[in-house]
Motif scaffolding. Sequence first.
Motif, PDB file in Angstrom:
ATOM      1  N   TYR A  46      50.328   0.667  68.584  1.00 60.92           N
ATOM      2  CA  TYR A  46      48.927   0.847  68.980  1.00 60.92           C
ATOM      3  C   TYR A  46      48.023  -0.159  68.261  1.00 60.92           C
ATOM      4  CZ  TYR A  46      49.700   5.260  71.501  1.00 60.92           C
ATOM      5  OH  TYR A  46      50.092   6.215  72.403  1.00 60.92           O
ATOM      6  N   PHE A  47      48.261  -0.342  66.960  1.00 55.06           N
ATOM      7  CA  PHE A  47      47.396  -1.222  66.179  1.00 55.06           C
ATOM      8  C   PHE A  47      47.506  -2.669  66.663  1.00 55.06           C
ATOM      9  CE2 PHE A  47      46.032  -3.556  62.357  1.00 55.06           C
ATOM     10  CZ  PHE A  47      44.819  -2.926  62.135  1.00 55.06           C
ATOM     11  N   ALA A  48      48.691  -3.065  67.075  1.00 52.59           N
ATOM     12  CA  ALA A  48      48.867  -4.427  67.599  1.00 52.59           C
ATOM     13  C   ALA A  48      48.043  -4.626  68.869  1.00 52.59           C
ATOM     14  CB  ALA A  48      50.344  -4.688  67.881  1.00 52.59           C
ATOM     15  N   ARG A  49      48.005  -3.599  69.742  1.00 47.06           N
ATOM     16  CA  ARG A  49      47.197  -3.700  70.969  1.00 47.06           C
ATOM     17  C   ARG A  49      45.708  -3.704  70.625  1.00 47.06           C
ATOM     18  NH1 ARG A  49      51.970  -3.573  71.529  1.00 47.06           N
ATOM     19  NH2 ARG A  49      53.085  -3.514  73.523  1.00 47.06           N
ATOM     20  N   PHE A  50      45.326  -2.909  69.636  1.00 44.67           N
ATOM     21  CA  PHE A  50      43.928  -2.856  69.208  1.00 44.67           C
ATOM     22  C   PHE A  50      43.478  -4.234  68.732  1.00 44.67           C
ATOM     23  CE2 PHE A  50      40.667  -2.127  65.941  1.00 44.67           C
ATOM     24  CZ  PHE A  50      39.755  -1.365  66.659  1.00 44.67           C
ATOM     25  N   LYS A  51      44.289  -4.877  67.896  1.00 39.58           N
ATOM     26  CA  LYS A  51      43.948  -6.208  67.402  1.00 39.58           C
ATOM     27  C   LYS A  51      43.866  -7.221  68.543  1.00 39.58           C
ATOM     28  CE  LYS A  51      46.975  -7.174  64.240  1.00 39.58           C
ATOM     29  NZ  LYS A  51      47.592  -7.955  63.152  1.00 39.58           N
ATOM     30  N   LYS A  52      44.691  -7.025  69.550  1.00 37.07           N
ATOM     31  CA  LYS A  52      44.690  -7.928  70.709  1.00 37.07           C
ATOM     32  C   LYS A  52      43.324  -7.918  71.391  1.00 37.07           C
ATOM     33  CE  LYS A  52      47.386  -8.829  74.898  1.00 37.07           C
ATOM     34  NZ  LYS A  52      48.577  -8.384  75.702  1.00 37.07           N
ATOM     35  N   MET A  89      36.576 -11.657  69.777  1.00 34.46           N
ATOM     36  CA  MET A  89      36.203 -12.716  68.837  1.00 34.46           C
ATOM     37  C   MET A  89      36.081 -14.058  69.556  1.00 34.46           C
ATOM     38  SD  MET A  89      38.651 -11.545  65.659  1.00 34.46           S
ATOM     39  CE  MET A  89      38.536 -13.119  64.817  1.00 34.46           C
ATOM     40  N   ARG A  90      37.002 -14.296  70.502  1.00 39.54           N
ATOM     41  CA  ARG A  90      36.928 -15.541  71.276  1.00 39.54           C
ATOM     42  C   ARG A  90      35.685 -15.583  72.155  1.00 39.54           C
ATOM     43  NH1 ARG A  90      42.580 -14.595  71.499  1.00 39.54           N
ATOM     44  NH2 ARG A  90      42.427 -13.597  73.544  1.00 39.54           N
ATOM     45  N   GLU A  91      35.145 -14.404  72.489  1.00 40.69           N
ATOM     46  CA  GLU A  91      33.934 -14.339  73.304  1.00 40.69           C
ATOM     47  C   GLU A  91      32.675 -14.172  72.448  1.00 40.69           C
ATOM     48  OE1 GLU A  91      34.506 -11.347  76.333  1.00 40.69           O
ATOM     49  OE2 GLU A  91      35.582 -12.786  77.594  1.00 40.69           O
ATOM     50  N   ASN A  92      32.825 -14.354  71.128  1.00 37.53           N
ATOM     51  CA  ASN A  92      31.683 -14.385  70.204  1.00 37.53           C
ATOM     52  C   ASN A  92      30.911 -13.066  70.166  1.00 37.53           C
ATOM     53  OD1 ASN A  92      30.285 -15.904  68.283  1.00 37.53           O
ATOM     54  ND2 ASN A  92      28.658 -16.416  69.731  1.00 37.53           N
ATOM     55  N   LEU A  93      31.637 -11.950  70.168  1.00 38.37           N
ATOM     56  CA  LEU A  93      30.982 -10.643  70.172  1.00 38.37           C
ATOM     57  C   LEU A  93      30.595 -10.157  68.785  1.00 38.37           C
ATOM     58  CD1 LEU A  93      33.031  -8.508  72.743  1.00 38.37           C
ATOM     59  CD2 LEU A  93      30.869  -9.676  73.085  1.00 38.37           C
ATOM     60  N   PHE A  94      31.270 -10.658  67.759  1.00 43.60           N
ATOM     61  CA  PHE A  94      31.099 -10.096  66.425  1.00 43.60           C
ATOM     62  C   PHE A  94      30.339 -11.060  65.505  1.00 43.60           C
ATOM     63  CE2 PHE A  94      35.134  -8.659  68.256  1.00 43.60           C
ATOM     64  CZ  PHE A  94      34.899  -7.295  68.314  1.00 43.60           C
ATOM     65  N   PRO A  95      29.300 -10.592  64.815  1.00 41.29           N
ATOM     66  CA  PRO A  95      28.555 -11.454  63.893  1.00 41.29           C
ATOM     67  C   PRO A  95      29.318 -11.735  62.597  1.00 41.29           C
ATOM     68  CG  PRO A  95      27.673  -9.232  63.824  1.00 41.29           C
ATOM     69  CD  PRO A  95      28.694  -9.253  64.935  1.00 41.29           C
ATOM     70  N   GLN A  96      30.356 -10.933  62.327  1.00 38.04           N
ATOM     71  CA  GLN A  96      31.195 -11.155  61.150  1.00 38.04           C
ATOM     72  C   GLN A  96      32.649 -10.935  61.545  1.00 38.04           C
ATOM     73  OE1 GLN A  96      30.348  -8.204  58.175  1.00 38.04           O
ATOM     74  NE2 GLN A  96      30.418  -6.502  59.612  1.00 38.04           N
ATOM     75  N   TYR A  97      33.562 -11.430  60.696  1.00 39.62           N
ATOM     76  CA  TYR A  97      34.981 -11.293  60.997  1.00 39.62           C
ATOM     77  C   TYR A  97      35.356  -9.821  60.878  1.00 39.62           C
ATOM     78  CZ  TYR A  97      39.927 -12.514  61.171  1.00 39.62           C
ATOM     79  OH  TYR A  97      41.240 -12.633  61.544  1.00 39.62           O
ATOM     80  N   PRO A  98      35.840  -9.180  61.963  1.00 43.45           N
ATOM     81  CA  PRO A  98      36.012  -7.728  61.950  1.00 43.45           C
ATOM     82  C   PRO A  98      37.362  -7.213  61.457  1.00 43.45           C
ATOM     83  CG  PRO A  98      36.357  -8.565  64.152  1.00 43.45           C
ATOM     84  CD  PRO A  98      36.043  -9.748  63.298  1.00 43.45           C
ATOM     85  N   LEU A  99      38.339  -8.097  61.289  1.00 43.31           N
ATOM     86  CA  LEU A  99      39.687  -7.635  60.950  1.00 43.31           C
ATOM     87  C   LEU A  99      39.997  -7.825  59.472  1.00 43.31           C
ATOM     88  CD1 LEU A  99      41.674  -9.063  64.001  1.00 43.31           C
ATOM     89  CD2 LEU A  99      41.005  -6.685  63.615  1.00 43.31           C
ATOM     90  N   PRO A 100      40.701  -6.878  58.846  1.00 44.25           N
ATOM     91  CA  PRO A 100      41.119  -7.040  57.446  1.00 44.25           C
ATOM     92  C   PRO A 100      42.163  -8.141  57.333  1.00 44.25           C
ATOM     93  CG  PRO A 100      42.112  -5.068  58.404  1.00 44.25           C
ATOM     94  CD  PRO A 100      41.140  -5.589  59.419  1.00 44.25           C
TER      95      PRO A 100
END
Length: 364
Positions: free
Chosen positions: A161-167, A173-184
Amino acid sequence: MKGKKQTAKEPVKLREKKLKNGNLSLYLDFYYDGVREFEFLKLHILENPKTQLEKESNKKTLELAQRIKAKRTEELLTGALNLASKNQGTVDFVQYYQAYINQYTKADHRVLSACLNKFKEFLKERYSTARLPCKDLTPNLVIGFKNYLEAKQKGDTPQTYFARFKKVVKHGMRENLFPQYPLPEQVKFKAGGMNKGVLNLDEIGKLAAAYCGNEVIKRAFLFACNTGLRFGDIKALKWQDISDTELFVVQNKTKEVLRLKLNQNALKLVGERGKPDTLVFPLPSFEGSVKTIKNWVTRAGIDKRITWHSARHSFATNILVLGYDIKTLSQLLGHTSIQHTQKYLTIADERKAQAVNALPELNF
């Protein structure tokens, strides 16, 4: 003569762009001070929704787009509009995830949907909310979701599940949705991911002798135990994919061609040859098949949590227990990398240790 009544033009219009897959991408069209600008909302709808669920999803997505349009119109009229910052942070990640699923066509669609349901449960339980602005998706929240998956799911499901979530997150991220890096930076899961029931050769024999309730499901599951094929590949298998004693199939998950020599068990299980374009195993739904398997396993007197994927796990483990090397197994499973096959080594070693310890004690 009176002229035609002039109507004020909308400064912000909601428009649709047709994608290659036929779905529609929503965007805003701005026109002010002689300049035209666009803001792509990263929201998608189905062009021709069929089910009630699809229609409801379209409705919610359009409502979200209309709210964004109203806000942009107000900002434009008050001079507060700054398009440079609008692409980041304001989109609801849950809505974005659902839109991503709506246009997703690969074989793991079901897993993506199941993961989204778990993420919704996580938000409701931990934060009492049904939405999450992209700006609020932080590394700490992602780690919290990972821990939630480990607490709620068994076996290798949390990692899956987590692998799909990161996907989905990386797509955003490629579509510039996040103002900061969201992944640990680093995420480690607890050891012992392979907890799904694995059948040894004796247990597979018990299943073969037990009553199932659906002969097609029985033959197909035992076929999977002898070939390692996934449910989706077996369900789509046609007679034209089998030539004499060999099987050729394009795997749904990897799109790689798998060539597999069928053993005598597998050849018996496919039954009498049909027309080239007909299904070898006309199976019901995945959920229906798993329910039948659960009852069948109980009748066979096997006390293990067996799912359909257990057949693939069992095939892999038994191949290693019989002494064959991991490179051979990787080829038999159709893995694109031997790293995907490494997880079977631990459970195979445990089986070998059990076999050695089962030898009778000697008195001397």
